[in-house]
Scaffold this motif. Structure first.
Motif, PDB file in Angstrom:
ATOM      1  N   MET A 110     -51.232 -22.194 109.551  1.00 15.94           N
ATOM      2  CA  MET A 110     -50.529 -22.706 108.405  1.00 15.94           C
ATOM      3  C   MET A 110     -51.223 -22.222 107.147  1.00 15.94           C
ATOM      4  O   MET A 110     -52.424 -22.107 107.108  1.00 15.94           O
ATOM      5  CB  MET A 110     -50.524 -24.236 108.509  1.00 15.94           C
ATOM      6  N   HIS A 111     -50.491 -21.989 106.111  1.00 12.11           N
ATOM      7  CA  HIS A 111     -51.095 -21.427 104.920  1.00 12.11           C
ATOM      8  C   HIS A 111     -51.933 -22.436 104.156  1.00 12.11           C
ATOM      9  O   HIS A 111     -52.737 -22.058 103.333  1.00 12.11           O
ATOM     10  CB  HIS A 111     -50.022 -20.801 104.033  1.00 12.11           C
ATOM     11  N   LYS A 112     -51.763 -23.711 104.406  1.00  9.20           N
ATOM     12  CA  LYS A 112     -52.526 -24.720 103.688  1.00  9.20           C
ATOM     13  C   LYS A 112     -53.615 -25.286 104.572  1.00  9.20           C
ATOM     14  O   LYS A 112     -53.482 -25.357 105.784  1.00  9.20           O
ATOM     15  CB  LYS A 112     -51.619 -25.878 103.265  1.00  9.20           C
ATOM     16  N   ASP A 113     -54.693 -25.732 103.897  1.00  5.50           N
ATOM     17  CA  ASP A 113     -55.758 -26.417 104.604  1.00  5.50           C
ATOM     18  C   ASP A 113     -55.400 -27.893 104.650  1.00  5.50           C
ATOM     19  O   ASP A 113     -55.381 -28.568 103.634  1.00  5.50           O
ATOM     20  CB  ASP A 113     -57.092 -26.202 103.871  1.00  5.50           C
ATOM     21  N   ASN A 114     -55.088 -28.401 105.847  1.00  2.66           N
ATOM     22  CA  ASN A 114     -54.689 -29.789 105.979  1.00  2.66           C
ATOM     23  C   ASN A 114     -55.873 -30.709 106.243  1.00  2.66           C
ATOM     24  O   ASN A 114     -55.693 -31.856 106.609  1.00  2.66           O
ATOM     25  CB  ASN A 114     -53.653 -29.943 107.092  1.00  2.66           C
ATOM     26  N   HIS A 115     -57.068 -30.226 106.102  1.00  2.00           N
ATOM     27  CA  HIS A 115     -58.248 -31.027 106.384  1.00  2.00           C
ATOM     28  C   HIS A 115     -59.129 -31.099 105.143  1.00  2.00           C
ATOM     29  O   HIS A 115     -60.279 -30.721 105.170  1.00  2.00           O
ATOM     30  CB  HIS A 115     -59.013 -30.441 107.579  1.00  2.00           C
ATOM     31  N   GLN A 116     -58.558 -31.598 104.047  1.00  2.00           N
ATOM     32  CA  GLN A 116     -59.318 -31.723 102.818  1.00  2.00           C
ATOM     33  C   GLN A 116     -60.260 -32.914 102.924  1.00  2.00           C
ATOM     34  O   GLN A 116     -60.033 -33.839 103.692  1.00  2.00           O
ATOM     35  CB  GLN A 116     -58.385 -31.914 101.616  1.00  2.00           C
ATOM     36  N   SER A 117     -61.269 -32.873 102.091  1.00  2.00           N
ATOM     37  CA  SER A 117     -62.223 -33.977 102.078  1.00  2.00           C
ATOM     38  C   SER A 117     -61.553 -35.229 101.522  1.00  2.00           C
ATOM     39  O   SER A 117     -60.668 -35.140 100.665  1.00  2.00           O
ATOM     40  CB  SER A 117     -63.442 -33.605 101.239  1.00  2.00           C
ATOM     41  N   PRO A 118     -61.985 -36.388 101.980  1.00  6.05           N
ATOM     42  CA  PRO A 118     -61.434 -37.635 101.442  1.00  6.05           C
ATOM     43  C   PRO A 118     -61.641 -37.735  99.926  1.00  6.05           C
ATOM     44  O   PRO A 118     -60.800 -38.289  99.221  1.00  6.05           O
ATOM     45  CB  PRO A 118     -62.221 -38.729 102.172  1.00  6.05           C
ATOM     46  N   LEU A 119     -62.731 -37.191  99.436  1.00  3.58           N
ATOM     47  CA  LEU A 119     -63.001 -37.228  98.004  1.00  3.58           C
ATOM     48  C   LEU A 119     -61.970 -36.395  97.232  1.00  3.58           C
ATOM     49  O   LEU A 119     -61.455 -36.829  96.200  1.00  3.58           O
ATOM     50  CB  LEU A 119     -64.414 -36.706  97.734  1.00  3.58           C
ATOM     51  N   ALA A 120     -61.651 -35.205  97.745  1.00  8.61           N
ATOM     52  CA  ALA A 120     -60.637 -34.358  97.102  1.00  8.61           C
ATOM     53  C   ALA A 120     -59.280 -35.063  97.111  1.00  8.61           C
ATOM     54  O   ALA A 120     -58.542 -35.016  96.116  1.00  8.61           O
ATOM     55  CB  ALA A 120     -60.546 -33.007  97.807  1.00  8.61           C
ATOM     56  N   ILE A 121     -58.966 -35.720  98.202  1.00  3.45           N
ATOM     57  CA  ILE A 121     -57.694 -36.442  98.297  1.00  3.45           C
ATOM     58  C   ILE A 121     -57.661 -37.590  97.292  1.00  3.45           C
ATOM     59  O   ILE A 121     -56.646 -37.811  96.630  1.00  3.45           O
ATOM     60  CB  ILE A 121     -57.454 -36.943  99.738  1.00  3.45           C
ATOM     61  N   SER A 122     -58.778 -38.299  97.141  1.00  2.00           N
ATOM     62  CA  SER A 122     -58.841 -39.407  96.176  1.00  2.00           C
ATOM     63  C   SER A 122     -58.618 -38.915  94.753  1.00  2.00           C
ATOM     64  O   SER A 122     -57.859 -39.522  93.983  1.00  2.00           O
ATOM     65  CB  SER A 122     -60.192 -40.116  96.261  1.00  2.00           C
ATOM     66  N   TYR A 123     -59.270 -37.818  94.400  1.00  3.47           N
ATOM     67  CA  TYR A 123     -59.075 -37.253  93.059  1.00  3.47           C
ATOM     68  C   TYR A 123     -57.624 -36.806  92.877  1.00  3.47           C
ATOM     69  O   TYR A 123     -57.023 -37.022  91.823  1.00  3.47           O
ATOM     70  CB  TYR A 123     -60.023 -36.073  92.822  1.00  3.47           C
ATOM     71  N   ALA A 124     -57.060 -36.181  93.904  1.00  2.00           N
ATOM     72  CA  ALA A 124     -55.674 -35.708  93.823  1.00  2.00           C
ATOM     73  C   ALA A 124     -54.706 -36.877  93.673  1.00  2.00           C
ATOM     74  O   ALA A 124     -53.756 -36.808  92.881  1.00  2.00           O
ATOM     75  CB  ALA A 124     -55.332 -34.872  95.052  1.00  2.00           C
ATOM     76  N   GLN A 125     -54.944 -37.965  94.423  1.00  2.00           N
ATOM     77  CA  GLN A 125     -54.074 -39.144  94.316  1.00  2.00           C
ATOM     78  C   GLN A 125     -54.129 -39.739  92.917  1.00  2.00           C
ATOM     79  O   GLN A 125     -53.096 -40.083  92.339  1.00  2.00           O
ATOM     80  CB  GLN A 125     -54.486 -40.208  95.339  1.00  2.00           C
ATOM     81  N   ALA A 126     -55.329 -39.857  92.370  1.00  2.00           N
ATOM     82  CA  ALA A 126     -55.480 -40.415  91.031  1.00  2.00           C
ATOM     83  C   ALA A 126     -54.769 -39.537  89.997  1.00  2.00           C
ATOM     84  O   ALA A 126     -54.064 -40.046  89.113  1.00  2.00           O
ATOM     85  CB  ALA A 126     -56.958 -40.561  90.684  1.00  2.00           C
ATOM     86  N   LEU A 127     -54.942 -38.224  90.113  1.00  2.00           N
ATOM     87  CA  LEU A 127     -54.287 -37.305  89.180  1.00  2.00           C
ATOM     88  C   LEU A 127     -52.774 -37.380  89.314  1.00  2.00           C
ATOM     89  O   LEU A 127     -52.053 -37.389  88.305  1.00  2.00           O
ATOM     90  CB  LEU A 127     -54.788 -35.873  89.399  1.00  2.00           C
ATOM     91  N   LEU A 128     -52.270 -37.466  90.529  1.00  2.00           N
ATOM     92  CA  LEU A 128     -50.825 -37.553  90.740  1.00  2.00           C
ATOM     93  C   LEU A 128     -50.264 -38.845  90.151  1.00  2.00           C
ATOM     94  O   LEU A 128     -49.192 -38.840  89.529  1.00  2.00           O
ATOM     95  CB  LEU A 128     -50.480 -37.448  92.228  1.00  2.00           C
ATOM     96  N   GLU A 129     -50.985 -39.943  90.306  1.00  2.00           N
ATOM     97  CA  GLU A 129     -50.523 -41.205  89.720  1.00  2.00           C
ATOM     98  C   GLU A 129     -50.422 -41.091  88.193  1.00  2.00           C
ATOM     99  O   GLU A 129     -49.443 -41.526  87.595  1.00  2.00           O
ATOM    100  CB  GLU A 129     -51.464 -42.345  90.109  1.00  2.00           C
ATOM    101  N   LEU A 130     -51.442 -40.506  87.576  1.00  2.00           N
ATOM    102  CA  LEU A 130     -51.409 -40.331  86.120  1.00  2.00           C
ATOM    103  C   LEU A 130     -50.305 -39.372  85.701  1.00  2.00           C
ATOM    104  O   LEU A 130     -49.624 -39.598  84.688  1.00  2.00           O
ATOM    105  CB  LEU A 130     -52.766 -39.823  85.625  1.00  2.00           C
ATOM    106  N   ALA A 131     -50.122 -38.312  86.470  1.00  2.00           N
ATOM    107  CA  ALA A 131     -49.065 -37.344  86.158  1.00  2.00           C
ATOM    108  C   ALA A 131     -47.688 -37.989  86.307  1.00  2.00           C
ATOM    109  O   ALA A 131     -46.785 -37.724  85.507  1.00  2.00           O
ATOM    110  CB  ALA A 131     -49.192 -36.114  87.056  1.00  2.00           C
ATOM    111  N   ASN A 132     -47.522 -38.845  87.311  1.00  2.00           N
ATOM    112  CA  ASN A 132     -46.246 -39.546  87.488  1.00  2.00           C
ATOM    113  C   ASN A 132     -45.957 -40.455  86.301  1.00  2.00           C
ATOM    114  O   ASN A 132     -44.813 -40.563  85.862  1.00  2.00           O
ATOM    115  CB  ASN A 132     -46.244 -40.364  88.778  1.00  2.00           C
ATOM    116  N   GLU A 133     -47.006 -41.104  85.780  1.00  2.00           N
ATOM    117  CA  GLU A 133     -46.820 -41.997  84.627  1.00  2.00           C
ATOM    118  C   GLU A 133     -46.301 -41.240  83.412  1.00  2.00           C
ATOM    119  O   GLU A 133     -45.554 -41.796  82.610  1.00  2.00           O
ATOM    120  CB  GLU A 133     -48.135 -42.700  84.281  1.00  2.00           C
ATOM    121  N   SER A 134     -46.700 -39.991  83.277  1.00  2.00           N
ATOM    122  CA  SER A 134     -46.248 -39.200  82.130  1.00  2.00           C
ATOM    123  C   SER A 134     -45.125 -38.224  82.507  1.00  2.00           C
ATOM    124  O   SER A 134     -44.828 -37.297  81.753  1.00  2.00           O
ATOM    125  CB  SER A 134     -47.426 -38.435  81.520  1.00  2.00           C
TER     126      SER A 134
END
Length: 186
Positions: free
Chosen positions: A1-25
């Motif tokens: 698969m072209h994507k790495d589906n095994h990201q670190s939990p820390l990277a996922i946490s940062y991504a989730q937080a950024l997505l939440e903020l991006a959704n708000e705006s």
């Protein structure tokens, strides 16, 4: 698969937080595009990647560099995010954060990444037909990536997240061989 589906939990946490903020705006897609562009810069410029992760450069110096490079070129949200990642010493995680963000955004938008391996390249109509059938079966919008492997002889192999569906002629011949060997009289 072209994507790495095994990201670190820390990277996922940062991504989730950024997505939440991006959704708000209402800027989730634009933020994803900015992250993809940033990831491309990091992937194609090892010197820049080194500057982002080098312990020899202080957080303050790196912060000034980020501000000078991205001010006026990146959104306010992205600039703040880069500043936070810098303060927390997480700039080296940016490629993983970008990958996790893409995965989360695809999930939010009802998309699923699908790898299709075929013996010979499919034309656009055939590929669209595969995409439509996979989308209908999964009840999600399939984003199809095509790969060629003449060794499968014919048919196709689908990979959806961690599932593999092998409908290749090679797999069918191997299964037939196993059945014949088991059924062979001793």
């Amino acid at each position: 698969m072209h994507k790495d589906n095994h990201q670190s939990p820390l990277a996922i946490s940062y991504a989730q937080a950024l997505l939440e903020l991006a959704n708000e705006s209402n800027s989730a897609a634009a933020t994803g595009e900015e992250l993809r562009d940033l990831r491309q810069v990091i992937d194609t410029n090892p010197d820049f990647a080194q500057v982002l992760s080098s312990p020899a450069i202080s957080s303050e110096e790196r912060g000034k560099l980020i501000h000078n490079v991205f001010d006026g070129r990146a959104s306010h949200l992205m600039l703040n995010f880069l500043g936070l990642a810098n303060e927390n010493g997480r700039l080296s995680l940016l490629p993983a954060i970008a990958g996790a963000y893409d995965d989360l955004l695809d999930q939010q938008q009802g998309k699923v990444e699908v790898d299709v391996t075929v013996a010979q390249w499919l034309n656009n109509d055939q590929l669209e037909s595969v995409r439509q059938k996979v989308s209908d079966a999964l009840k999600r919008d399939a984003v199809v990536h095509q790969y060629e492997d003449p060794a499968i002889i014919g048919g196709l192999i689908l990979r959806v997240q961690d599932q593999l569906i092998d409908g290749s002629v090679r797999a069918q011949l191997a299964a037939m061989r196993r059945r014949l060997l088991v059924a062979r009289p001793v």
